[in-house]
Structure formats: structure tokens, C-alpha cells
Design an enzyme around this catalytic site. Structure first.
Site, PDB file in Angstrom:
ATOM      1  N   LYS B  69      39.364  27.386  16.549  1.00 26.55           N
ATOM      2  CA  LYS B  69      40.189  26.364  16.947  1.00 26.55           C
ATOM      3  C   LYS B  69      39.761  25.695  18.298  1.00 26.55           C
ATOM      4  CE  LYS B  69      45.091  25.491  17.573  1.00 26.55           C
ATOM      5  NZ  LYS B  69      46.302  25.508  17.254  1.00 26.55           N
ATOM      6  N   SER B 144      49.923  23.756  14.430  1.00 27.04           N
ATOM      7  CA  SER B 144      48.829  22.962  14.746  1.00 27.04           C
ATOM      8  C   SER B 144      47.562  23.559  14.384  1.00 27.04           C
ATOM      9  CB  SER B 144      48.878  23.053  16.363  1.00 27.04           C
ATOM     10  OG  SER B 144      48.819  24.165  16.947  1.00 27.04           O
ATOM     11  N   SER B 168      52.421  27.949  15.020  1.00 25.24           N
ATOM     12  CA  SER B 168      50.958  27.363  14.536  1.00 25.24           C
ATOM     13  C   SER B 168      49.988  27.906  13.860  1.00 25.24           C
ATOM     14  CB  SER B 168      50.560  26.748  16.080  1.00 25.24           C
ATOM     15  OG  SER B 168      51.061  25.508  16.357  1.00 25.24           O
TER      16      SER B 168
END
Lengths: 498, 477
Positions: B69, B144, B168
Site C-alpha cells: 500500500k 482505503s 480499511s
């Protein structure tokens, strides 16, 4: 009746003492002063994304040390909080400080005033916080340079209660704290480098009032003299304003030493809502009974206790004791001199000092430490740790003085020679042939020679002009190059003059 | 991991797998799942892994391609947090998670797209544009960690790192039909992971299966001296725990998770999955989490409050975006932040600043912290009688791009079942539990603190007995 008429000033101090740790409060970067800008900065100090603060236990230990010395409560859990505001020398956009739960709370400190009174100053709290960087406004052609070397340096903010009632009391308190933090080894106390600085909260109220007046805060004053002058100015300004029917505005003011006045500070600090909240990156700082015991085990005798001991056990006058204890290195030097002086038994009874000291050598050692040594250090701009005459070397000199090998006057010459690097006391005495003449035969010969040389004066003396005794003493001293034992000379001379 | 087996048997090489992953990534640029593709770095890492694989014993992750990420700092490789603010930011350091996976010889192919500063539940808040859901590219992948989830669901990489501050990892795992684990707060280091809300942020993994999650978590977890909130306790053997039968396991079914707002299809899939657990020997127990409804309001005070302070460092002075030709310091600050942050980030900074302000602090921040304790107590109470708590990860399946964009409160409601877990600091996993309207449904299991092994064991046993996790979107090999 106060010195300020019907007004009573009330002062509280916030002292920022930089803790003398190797590394910063939340990073491994060095805290050394004076490096090239932005060279003592790690990832954490410049607040790069994702970096996290890790507390420095050495700073915590120093805070505990200070807390124990002021008889304060050490929090088993203290909490770091964020103080949020934007400024270019504050890389994270917040300062990590302690707000609701400081590590040290509710202490007290005895402060001796110049007039001989002692007051007890209540200390509300002492908390850990990180310093900001520096903004450099010169040399950048209209722009501002930022040096983050100081950012993250550990500070102990020591907050007194508003219990100081004059500029003199405030400064005496500040000096006492200054002595204490250096004594404890928690702060080097260097005010030029900003290691010890002070904000003063000042208000005045009618003498008859219990309620505190509106206060102003004078920021960042970094010398004792300026603190005193700034507070004095501010007290008078507030009294003048109140007597003119004006109101005091709660504000931050800066002291301008060139003009000897304070003026309101505009800009960054004003009207800020700091939005304090517990720092979620830092769990509460735990202090166990064992942690406290470990610090306690390394606590030195405190200045106040030592001062009292010098008076009570060594019989020193208060003033000497206070002067010796103004600085731990000086007190330690004095004690080292005393410890290496020969014992009482060796001393001739008549040379025991006559000041009523309980320890026969204490007054002598104190006089020399505060007199010759201190003067020589001042002249050479050295600290006592750098003294060119060590404590054992001074002890040897004082021993010779005690033993009557040299006179007090000669001792000063020997000291000067030692300071100049001519060797220890015995070597100087030997090399310069300064041994005191205590041999009565030699002294008698010198006296006879002098009396023979000055028949007129001798006749005068015998005719009743007793003042001439000193003349003869002087002449004998001159003849013996100052080496005559003064007591012996006096006795012998009086005999011969009969 | 199947790929690990193939690598050990020399049926393929790290370089070969990496080339395939890079090609697959380029083939699916339509998903917009990556912000940065690092071909050079990946091939060099693959070569090192191939060397390592010739020696025994190589790490189980050696040579396996994956994506980080873009919230994890990578030394020398741009790390943006999907923000214009950090569009030009190249960190001179690695996050601890990055170091640990590099030490395990896993091969990072690039940095996955995400919601800006991890703020979002749809991955529509990225400076680099939204990510598409591989099951239906008209739909969101969740957020997210949407890029991470899409990469795994599309078969580009077998796993990706993610972060979970308020769902997330779990919500995108549910929307994309994969397995996502949120560990206990403090189990995985936060050092080098760009902060959103420090007391809630956790780092972990999204993968095809619980077994793969166990493998990756084993490499990521552990104490870190650079993170003062990192837990100083031993890491359990997650892999060894996988095989344990579920006989006697007590699963609490939280009735609050099946209340109003849940789609019937989602509820049905989750109930069916729970039946499957009964068949595996588990007992279902009705439990209550009475303060569950307070989780969203508490979360949306605490997380923005912390974020408002955490994001203060982006001021245009030292790194990152800086407004051009500022007229004053004030102008530098206001324009840098106005231009550098996206709308949702600014919204949260404003909310958080307000919640911490003098006069409002007690009413918002302190009260939210009290609610947080109530929520933690609810879980503690429930765990006196059950081993795990189960429910749907999300009340709905993946929604359409743009559907909730204009309504922040509807978007925040997506997090109803996930944020309480962050407030309590507990570990939880989302695993595929079936489909509703041809879109994946996630089952969430929650465990007491540091019981990741129990979670992974329960998820793995379910995956041995079912094949929901093996389903792939159309066209994915």
C-alpha cells in the site's frame, strides 16, 4: 506596607532547563550545541512522514532526580500531550509536552534571600517537553533560515506557584534553581547557549486583596540581571497603569534589554488555541518504585543540606557556607582540601584558628577556596574543575602554613608560584628558600642587627613611642625577606625592647 | 502459498513470477490499482530471491511478488499516500514492515493506490483517481486499501500489504472477495507507515486465503523499538495453529450486526456461513454489543482529531508539496494545505480541529474517548462467554462508483461493523462467505487481543470446508 506602596506584586516563574542528555527527548540525534545547522537532525526530528517518537529514559531519570530534590510527587504515570501550533521551527506542527499529568508535581524549594531571610517556594510542577528549532532571520536576504539542531532537545519546564512577591525574590529563586539543576547534573545551566531560560508571570494587586490581578507573561529572558530588570519594569508599569485607572491586558510581552522595558509581543503565540490532547504515539510514561529508588541511590547531598552541615558541623559562618554551596564543584573542592589536610593532632595549638570553628581547618580551607583560588580562577576565566592548583596541592600549602613553615604572606606568594606552574608547595618553598625562620637564635641575631642599625628609633621607643614596634617588625621582616615567624618575632622583639 | 511450493520445487523462478506479475499489472491498468510500478526494483529483488532460493531453508515468502500500500515508506521509491501533498516525496528510509518483507525476500512490484491518507471507504479519494473493483469495474473496491484488494482479487499478486484504521483492510477485502486481516493494535510496527490516526492505525495483509495471511503476518509481526506503541510480546506460531479442529469453539453472533441497514443478501450469506461453522463443530451463541451504534460517532471524532494533528507536518516547509511564490508564511501554509490536500482530508482536518478546540474538547474528544472505553468493555464482556464474535464485515456489497460520493454520512455508515474493532484495538479478519447480487460478501470474525492465531485457525478451517475464497472475477486466471 510593601515596597510598592499599596500594591503587592505577585510573580510566578516558568523555568526551562535543558536536560543534559546525550541524545534528544524522542530521537537518537545528538544534543551537542554549536554544530553546523541541521546536522544534528534525524528522521524523527525533521518530522518525516511515518516516523515516531521514542522516549529517552535518561531524560526521565533526570526529571525524577529534580523531583526528588524538591521533595515533589513523582507520577507513576505521566502523559505526553501534543501542543498544536504552526511555526516553521516546529517540524511536526505540534510540540510534545506534558499537560494534565506531569512527571513531577507539588514540590518545594528553600530560597535564601540577600537580606538573610529564607522563603519556601512552592513548585507546582516540572514537566518534560521537547524544544523547538531556531529561526534565523539574518543572512537569508529577506527569507528565514531554519536550524532544527535544537528541535527535540529535552527540556524540564519548572513552574513555580505565584508565590514570589518581588523581583529580588524571583531572582533569588531562579538562582537557587540554577544552582540545584547544575548541582544535580541534570542541566549545564549555560544561559548564553539557552540551556537555562525563564518566562515570568507578573501581576500586581492591592495589598489588601487576596485575589490575583491580571497577569502578563514576559517571555524568554536569559540572564538573572535581565529577569530582575524586566520584572521590576513590569511591576512599575502595571502599578502606573492601575493608578491611572487603566486595565491590565493579559498578554505576552518581550523584554528589550537595550531600552530597559517590556513591550507586547505580536504574532505567533498570541490568541492560539493549542488544542492539547494526549499524544497517541506515546503510551503513558511509567515510573515504578524501583525506578525512583535507583535514582535516589545516586542522589548527591543537596546544596541546602550541605550548607547547613558546613555551618553546624564545621562551624563556618553562614556567608561562607552559602558561597561555597552556590556551586557543587566549589563545595566539592573545598571538601577535598579539607579531606587531605593533616589531622588536628599534628597542628600546634596556638595556630588553631580563632574564629570559633568546630573544625580547625574549615575556616582556613574556606578562606582560601573563596579567596585566592576563586580570585585566580576569575582572573584566568577558568571553572574550578580547571583550577591550576588542585585541592590536594592547596591542602599541602595550607599544611605548611599551619605547621608554621611559612607565614600567611609567604603562602600567598607560594600559591601564585604554584598557579604559575612552579611545582607543589614544598618544591616552591625549597626552591625559593622561603622557609620561615622560627629558630630563635637566628631571629635574635636579626633583631639585634636591626636595633643596632636604628639607635634613634630605639631611644624613641624606650621614651614611650610604642608605635615604633611595627617599624621594628617591618625592618626584621625585610632583613629576613619576610620569612620570620611573626608570632615568634613579636615575642622576641618585645623582650629585647624592654 | 501455492506459489511458494512451485518455487521450492523449481517449477518456476522468482524472476518468472515477477515478470508475470508485472505483465498482469500492466494488463489491468484499467483497475488503476497501482500508483507506482517498480519494474527495476522488482526484478532486482527477484534475482536476489532466486539466489536465496538455491539455499535451504529459504523464507516461505522468498520470491513471491506482492504490492505495498502506498502508505508504507520505501527507501528511494516515491511514497505518496495517494496525496498531491506527497506526490514528489521519496523517503530516505523504509517502514519496518517494508524491511521485514524485504528480509523475507518477498518481491515488491510497486505501490498500491489507496484513499488519500487512508481516509475513505471507496478508494475514490485518491489524487491518482479511483480504483475499480475487479468483480465489476463500475463499482468501488472499498477503501482505503482498495488498490491492495483489487490487485489480489484480480490475481496480479497473491498478497498485498494494507492498513486498517477503521475497516480499511476488512471492508475492501469483503468487497473484493478476498481475505483481509486486521491485527491487534501494536502487533505490527507502525514505524514508516504514514500516520492517519495513531491510536487506531494498524498494518497487515490482504491475500487469497487465511493461510496466506498467516504466512505474511508471521513475517510482519513483532516488537519494534522505533514504535513506542509496539507490543513487546512474543509472536504466536500462526501457521502451526491453522490445523486445529474447531470442535468446541464458541462463536458469538452479535445481534447488533444484523440490525437495520443490512442487505438481505448479505445477511443470508453470513447466516449460511455461520451454519457452516456449526457443521465444523463450533457452537453459535447469541451475544450483544450494546454500544455498537456509538462506534461511528466516536470513531469520527477520535480519528479526525488525531489526523488533524498528524497531518500538521505537511506545511510546505521541509518536503512535499509547497505552494508557489508564497507572499507570507501564512500564505505558504494556507495555500500549501488548500492545494495539497483533497476534499475528504480537509473535511477531516476541520472536524478534528473543531473537536479538539478549547470549549469543545470535553464535549467531543473526551466524550468520544469515554464511548471508546464502553465499546471495549462490551467486547470484553462478550469474550467472557465466547471465543470469537462474528457478523457481516459490511452491511452491503460493493456499491457503484460515485454512488455515495456526495454524502459523507452515508459513506461513513459503511464502516458500521468495522470501526468498533479499531476503537477496542482488537484483531479481526474478513473472509469471503458467499455472494449477493453476484458480488462477494465478507464474514467478519473478531477475537480478543493478540488472538490472531485463533482467528486465522477459524478462517482457515472454514476455507478448507468451503470454496468461496477460491472464486475469482470473470476473466481472472
Amino acid at each position: 506596607m510593601s515596597a510598592y506602596g499599596n500594591w503587592q506584586p505577585v510573580i510566578g516563574l516558568e523555568i526551562h532547563a535543558q536536560l543534559s542528555t546525550q541524545s534528544k527527548l524522542f530521537s537518537g540525534a545528538s544534543t551537542a550545541y554549536g554544530a553546523e545547522p541541521n546536522t544534528h537532525t534525524g528522521l524523527v526530528d525533521i518530522a518525516l512522514p511515518g516516523t515516531l517518537p521514542v522516549p529517552n529514559r535518561a531524560a526521565l531519570d533526570k526529571a525524577i532526580r529534580f523531583g526528588l530534590a524538591i521533595d515533589a510527587r513523582i507520577a507513576s504515570h505521566s502523559v505526553f500531550a501534543r501542543k498544536n501550533y504552526f511555526y516553521p521551527d516546529l517540524p511536526k506542527g505540534y510540540q510534545i509536552s506534558q499537560y494534565e499529568l506531569p512527571v513531577v508535581a507539588e514540590g518545594k524549594l528553600a530560597v535564601r534571600l540577600d537580606d538573610g531571610r529564607t522563603i519556601e517556594v512552592a513548585i507546582e510542577r516540572a514537566h518534560l517537553e521537547e524544544d523547538a528549532g531556531k529561526s534565523l532571520h539574518e543572512e537569508f536576504h529577506g527569507a528565514t533560515g531554519i536550524d532544527l539542531n535544537r528541535a527535540g532537545t529535552p527540556l524540564l519546564e519548572i513552574v513555580s506557584k505565584p508565590v514570589l512577591y518581588s523581583a529580588a525574590e524571583a531572582v533569588a529563586y531562579m538562582r537557587t534553581v540554577h544552582t540545584l539543576v547544575r548541582w544535580l547534573g541534570v542541566c549545564d545551566g549555560n544561559m548564553q547557549e539557552g540551556s537555562f531560560r525563564c518566562d515570568a508571570n507578573v501581576s500586581v494587586r492591592p495589598v489588601s486583596s487576596e485575589k490575583l490581578g491580571t497577569r502578563t507573561e514576559i517571555k524568554n529572558v536569559n540572564s538573572f540581571r535581565f529577569v530582575e530588570k524586566a520584572i521590576e519594569y513590569e511591576i512599575e508599569r502595571q502599578i502606573r497603569a492601575l493608578e491611572n485607572g487603566e486595565r491590565i491586558v493579559q498578554e505576552t510581552r518581550l523584554y528589550d534589554p537595550a531600552r530597559h522595558q517590556t513591550r507586547p509581543m505580536r504574532g505567533k503565540e498570541d490568541a492560539n488555541d493549542y488544542r492539547y490532547f494526549p499524544d497517541p504515539d506515546l503510551p503513558p510514561l511509567a515510573v515504578t518504585a524501583d525506578d525512583i529508588a535507583a535514582v535516589k541511590a545516586t542522589m548527591p547531598e543537596l546544596p541546602e543540606a550541605r550548607r547547613k552541615r558546613y555551618v553546624d558541623a564545621l562551624g563556618l559562618p553562614e556567608i561562607d557556607a552559602a558561597q561555597l554551596c552556590a556551586d557543587r564543584a566549589t563545595a566539592d573542592y573545598f571538601e577535598a582540601v579539607l579531606a587531605t589536610l593533616p589531622g588536628e593532632a599534628k597542628l600546634a595549638a596556638e595556630t588553631l584558628n580563632t574564629q570559633g570553628a568546630l573544625h580547625p581547618d574549615a575556616k582556613l580551607a574556606a578562606n582560601w577556596t573563596l579567596g585566592e583560588v576563586s580570585a585566580a580562577l576569575n582572573e584566568a576565566a577558568l571553572s574550578i574543575e580547571q583550577s591550576r592548583v588542585s585541592a590536594p596541592a592547596l591542602a599541602q600549602l595550607l599544611a605548611r602554613l599551619r605547621e608554621g613553615v611559612i607565614s600567611g604572606k609567604i603562602a600567598k606568594d607560594v600559591f601564585a608560584a604554584m598557579w604559575g606552574g612552579e611545582g607543589d608547595a614544598d618544591a616552591v618553598i625549597e626552591k625559593r628558600g622561603l622557609k620561615q625562620i622560627s629558630d630563635s637564635g637566628a631571629l635574635a641575631a636579626a633583631i639585634n642587627a636591626v636595633l643596632a642599625e636604628y639607635p634613634t628609633q630605639l631611644a624613641d621607643f624606650r621614651g614611650g613611642n610604642e608605635k615604633l614596634l611595627q617599624f621594628f617588625v617591618g625592618q626584621v621582616m625585610k632583613r629576613t625577606r619576610g620569612q620570620a615567624n611573626p608570632q615568634q618575632l613579636n615575642a622576641l622583639l618585645r623582650e629585647k625592647l624592654k | 502459498m501455492q506459489l511458494a511450493q512451485a518455487l521450492r520445487e523449481r517449477k518456476t523462478s522468482a524472476t518468472e513470477l515477477t515478470r508475470q506479475a508485472l505483465a498482469a499489472a500492466k494488463n489491468r491498468v484499467d483497475l488503476n490499482a497501482l500508483i507506482t510500478l517498480d519494474e527495476t526494483g522488482a526484478l532486482a529483488a527477484a534475482e536476489r530471491a532466486d539466489t536465496a532460493l538455491t539455499k535451504n531453508p529459504a523464507s516461505a515468502l522468498a520470491g513471491i511478488p506482492f504490492a505495498h500500500k502506498d502508505i508504507f515508506c520505501t527507501n528511494g521509491l516515491r511514497t505518496t499516500c495517494a496525496s498531491r501533498m506527497l506526490d514528489n516525496f521519496v523517503p530516505p528510509y523504509n517502514a519496518t514492515v517494508v524491511d521485514k518483507l524485504a528480509a523475507a525476500q518477498a518481491v515488491a512490484i510497486g505501490k498500491a493506490n489507496m484513499d488519500e491518507f487512508a481516509m475513505g471507504s471507496s478508494n475514490e479519494n485518491s489524487f491518482y483517481g479511483p480504483v475499480k473493483n475487479p468483480w465489476d469495474t463500475a463499482r468501488v473496491p472499498g477503501g482505503s486499501s482498495g488498490g491492495s484488494a483489487a490487485l489480489v482479487a484480480a490475481g496480479i499478486v497473491p498478497f498485498a500489504t494494507g492498513t486498517d484504521t477503521g475497516g480499511s483492510i476488512r471492508q475492501p477485502a469483503a468487497f473484493c472477495g478476498i481475505t483481509g486481516l486486521k491485527p491487534t493494535y501494536g502487533r505490527v510496527s507502525r514505524f514508516g507507515m504514514i500516520a492517519f490516526a495513531s491510536s487506531l492505525d494498524t498494518a497487515s495483509v490482504l491475500a487469497r486465503s487465511a493461510e496466506d495471511c498467516a504466512q505474511v503476518l508471521a513475517a510482519m509481526a513483532g516488537h519494534d523499538g522505533r514504535d513506542a506503541t509496539s507490543a513487546d510480546r512474543a509472536v504466536d506460531d500462526y501457521l502451526a495453529a491453522l490445523a486445529k479442529p474447531l470442535q468446541g469453539l464458541r462463536i458469538g453472533v452479535a445481534r447488533e450486526y444484523f440490525g437495520a441497514g443490512i442487505d438481505a443478501g448479505v445477511a443470508a450469506a453470513v447466516q449460511a456461513a455461520l451454519k457452516q461453522y456449526e457443521k465444523l463443530g463450533a457452537t453459535l451463541v447469541d451475544v450483544s454489543l450494546p454500544n455498537a451504534a456509538l462506534a461511528i460517532p466516536a470513531y469520527y471524532v477520535i480519528a479526525p482529531a488525531e489526523a488533524s494533528s498528524n497531518l500538521a507536518r505537511y506545511d510546505g516547509v521541509r518536503y512535499g508539496y509547497a505552494a508557489k511564490e508564497p507572499k507570507s508564511l501564512e500564505d505558504l501554509y494556507t495555500r500549501t494545505r488548500a492545494e495539497g490536500f483533497g476534499a475528504e482530508v480537509k473535511r477531516r482536518i476541520l472536524v478534528g480541529t473543531y473537536a479538539l478546540s478549547a470549549g469543545y474538547y470535553d464535549a467531543y474528544y473526551l466524550r468520544a474517548q469515554r464511548v471508546r472505553r464502553l465499546i471495549a468493555n462490551d467486547f470484553a464482556e462478550a469474550f467472557k462467554t465466547v471465543d470469537l464474535i462474528a457478523g457481516p464485515t459490511t452491511p452491503t456489497v460493493a456499491f457503484k462508483l460515485g454512488e455515495k460520493n456526495s454524502d459523507p454520512l452515508a459513506m461513513y455508515a459503511e464502516d458500521v461493523n468495522t470501526v468498533a474493532v479499531n476503537l477496542a484495538g482488537l484483531p479481526a479478519i474478513s473472509l469471503p462467505a458467499g455472494f449477493s447480487e453476484k458480488l462477494p460478501v465478507g464474514l467478519q470474525l473478531i477475537a480478543p487481543a493478540f488472538e490472531e492465531a485463533r482467528l486465522l485457525n477459524a478462517a482457515h478451517q472454514f476455507q478448507l470446508a468451503s470454496d468461496w475464497h477460491a472464486h475469482k472475477p470473470e476473466g481472472v486466471a
